[in-house]
Write a protein that holds these residues in place. Structure first.
Motif, PDB file in Angstrom:
ATOM      1  N   ARG A 165       0.839  -1.192   0.000  1.00 29.24           N
ATOM      2  CA  ARG A 165       0.000   0.000   0.000  1.00 29.24           C
ATOM      3  C   ARG A 165       0.874   1.241   0.000  1.00 29.24           C
ATOM      4  N   SER A 166       0.413   2.235  -0.715  1.00 24.49           N
ATOM      5  CA  SER A 166       1.164   3.485  -0.796  1.00 24.49           C
ATOM      6  C   SER A 166       1.003   4.272   0.506  1.00 24.49           C
ATOM      7  N   PRO A 167       2.094   4.851   1.023  1.00 25.91           N
ATOM      8  CA  PRO A 167       1.985   5.686   2.223  1.00 25.91           C
ATOM      9  C   PRO A 167       1.470   7.090   1.921  1.00 25.91           C
ATOM     10  N   PHE A 168       1.164   7.364   0.652  1.00 25.17           N
ATOM     11  CA  PHE A 168       0.757   8.706   0.254  1.00 25.17           C
ATOM     12  C   PHE A 168      -0.746   8.828   0.044  1.00 25.17           C
ATOM     13  N   THR A 169      -1.512   7.813   0.399  1.00 25.08           N
ATOM     14  CA  THR A 169      -2.956   7.879   0.232  1.00 25.08           C
ATOM     15  C   THR A 169      -3.607   8.573   1.422  1.00 25.08           C
ATOM     16  N   LEU A 170      -4.852   8.974   1.229  1.00 28.28           N
ATOM     17  CA  LEU A 170      -5.594   9.613   2.310  1.00 28.28           C
ATOM     18  C   LEU A 170      -5.803   8.639   3.466  1.00 28.28           C
ATOM     19  N   ARG A 171      -6.063   7.379   3.156  1.00 30.52           N
ATOM     20  CA  ARG A 171      -6.249   6.371   4.192  1.00 30.52           C
ATOM     21  C   ARG A 171      -4.995   6.226   5.049  1.00 30.52           C
ATOM     22  N   ALA A 172      -3.830   6.215   4.409  1.00 31.43           N
ATOM     23  CA  ALA A 172      -2.577   6.092   5.158  1.00 31.43           C
ATOM     24  C   ALA A 172      -2.345   7.327   6.032  1.00 31.43           C
ATOM     25  N   ALA A 173      -2.669   8.498   5.513  1.00 24.40           N
ATOM     26  CA  ALA A 173      -2.499   9.734   6.289  1.00 24.40           C
ATOM     27  C   ALA A 173      -3.434   9.744   7.498  1.00 24.40           C
ATOM     28  N   LEU A 174      -4.680   9.309   7.301  1.00 27.22           N
ATOM     29  CA  LEU A 174      -5.623   9.271   8.413  1.00 27.22           C
ATOM     30  C   LEU A 174      -5.208   8.241   9.451  1.00 27.22           C
ATOM     31  N   ARG A 175      -4.610   7.147   9.025  1.00 27.61           N
ATOM     32  CA  ARG A 175      -4.137   6.132   9.963  1.00 27.61           C
ATOM     33  C   ARG A 175      -2.973   6.677  10.792  1.00 27.61           C
ATOM     34  N   ARG A 176      -2.084   7.431  10.149  1.00 27.14           N
ATOM     35  CA  ARG A 176      -0.933   7.993  10.871  1.00 27.14           C
ATOM     36  C   ARG A 176      -1.368   9.080  11.850  1.00 27.14           C
ATOM     37  N   LEU A 236       1.087   8.094  27.612  1.00 25.33           N
ATOM     38  CA  LEU A 236       1.074   6.639  27.519  1.00 25.33           C
ATOM     39  C   LEU A 236       1.476   6.076  26.153  1.00 25.33           C
ATOM     40  N   LEU A 237       1.121   6.771  25.085  1.00 28.95           N
ATOM     41  CA  LEU A 237       1.374   6.238  23.747  1.00 28.95           C
ATOM     42  C   LEU A 237       2.750   6.649  23.219  1.00 28.95           C
ATOM     43  N   PRO A 238       3.311   5.853  22.314  1.00 29.06           N
ATOM     44  CA  PRO A 238       4.580   6.252  21.699  1.00 29.06           C
ATOM     45  C   PRO A 238       4.379   7.451  20.770  1.00 29.06           C
ATOM     46  N   THR A 239       5.446   8.147  20.495  1.00 26.88           N
ATOM     47  CA  THR A 239       5.384   9.351  19.672  1.00 26.88           C
ATOM     48  C   THR A 239       4.817   9.064  18.293  1.00 26.88           C
ATOM     49  N   THR A 240       5.155   7.922  17.718  1.00 26.25           N
ATOM     50  CA  THR A 240       4.657   7.602  16.380  1.00 26.25           C
ATOM     51  C   THR A 240       3.138   7.447  16.371  1.00 26.25           C
ATOM     52  N   ALA A 241       2.554   6.977  17.451  1.00 28.88           N
ATOM     53  CA  ALA A 241       1.100   6.825  17.521  1.00 28.88           C
ATOM     54  C   ALA A 241       0.409   8.174  17.681  1.00 28.88           C
ATOM     55  N   MET A 242       1.083   9.133  18.285  1.00 31.86           N
ATOM     56  CA  MET A 242       0.483  10.448  18.511  1.00 31.86           C
ATOM     57  C   MET A 242       0.485  11.312  17.260  1.00 31.86           C
ATOM     58  N   GLY A 243       1.373  11.046  16.338  1.00 34.04           N
ATOM     59  CA  GLY A 243       1.412  11.821  15.100  1.00 34.04           C
ATOM     60  C   GLY A 243       1.771  13.274  15.360  1.00 34.04           C
ATOM     61  N   ALA A 244       0.998  14.174  14.760  1.00 30.74           N
ATOM     62  CA  ALA A 244       1.297  15.601  14.834  1.00 30.74           C
ATOM     63  C   ALA A 244       0.972  16.211  16.194  1.00 30.74           C
ATOM     64  N   VAL A 245       0.332  15.464  17.089  1.00 28.45           N
ATOM     65  CA  VAL A 245       0.046  15.986  18.423  1.00 28.45           C
ATOM     66  C   VAL A 245       1.328  16.054  19.251  1.00 28.45           C
ATOM     67  N   ALA A 246       2.287  15.204  18.943  1.00 28.89           N
ATOM     68  CA  ALA A 246       3.580  15.208  19.644  1.00 28.89           C
ATOM     69  C   ALA A 246       4.446  16.305  19.033  1.00 28.89           C
ATOM     70  N   VAL A 247       4.559  17.405  19.753  1.00 33.17           N
ATOM     71  CA  VAL A 247       5.273  18.569  19.219  1.00 33.17           C
ATOM     72  C   VAL A 247       6.635  18.727  19.865  1.00 33.17           C
ATOM     73  N   ARG A 248       6.669  18.643  21.184  1.00 31.62           N
ATOM     74  CA  ARG A 248       7.911  18.822  21.933  1.00 31.62           C
ATOM     75  C   ARG A 248       8.252  17.518  22.615  1.00 31.62           C
ATOM     76  N   GLY A 249       9.061  17.584  23.620  1.00 31.61           N
ATOM     77  CA  GLY A 249       9.366  16.391  24.402  1.00 31.61           C
ATOM     78  C   GLY A 249       8.129  15.904  25.134  1.00 31.61           C
ATOM     79  N   ARG A 250       8.123  14.620  25.500  1.00 31.73           N
ATOM     80  CA  ARG A 250       6.947  14.023  26.143  1.00 31.73           C
ATOM     81  C   ARG A 250       6.552  14.770  27.419  1.00 31.73           C
ATOM     82  N   ALA A 251       7.509  15.032  28.303  1.00 32.02           N
ATOM     83  CA  ALA A 251       7.197  15.691  29.577  1.00 32.02           C
ATOM     84  C   ALA A 251       6.647  17.097  29.355  1.00 32.02           C
ATOM     85  N   THR A 252       7.206  17.827  28.432  1.00 26.14           N
ATOM     86  CA  THR A 252       6.736  19.184  28.143  1.00 26.14           C
ATOM     87  C   THR A 252       5.326  19.157  27.571  1.00 26.14           C
TER      88      THR A 252
END
Length: 96
Positions: free
Chosen positions: A5-16, A59-75
């Protein structure tokens, strides 16, 4: 051989960005409530959203948070938690 599957589809973006998409849906609901004149309820909904995002960020890893993870976890957790507490306190203020 299975086709990749292409990582450039809308479905892939929504999953990320699943957490961000869900947060934006709740934000739209809060804005609609606020526009209908239910400001304290909208504020509590936004405070709950920020609190949930703080908990998810903790609780979640940075990759699962996507664009919500902006700075360090504690911050991120500290900023989201402080905003949630402040908004919850303001939502309960009289004459809002």
């Amino acid at each position: 051989m299975a086709a990749e599957r292409s990582p450039f589809t809308l479905r892939a973006a929504l999953r990320r960005q699943a957490v961000l998409v869900l947060a934006l849906c709740v934000l739209v609901a809060a804005v609609v409530l606020g526009l209908m004149g239910r400001a304290p309820t909208a504020g509590l909904l936004l405070a709950g959203l920020l609190g949930a995002l703080a908990l998810l960020r903790a609780l979640l890893p940075t990759t699962a948070m996507g664009a919500v993870a902006v700075r360090g976890r504690a911050t991120d957790v500290a900023v989201l938690a402080v905003l949630a507490i402040g908004l919850a306190a303001l939502s309960g203020a009289p004459n809002l």
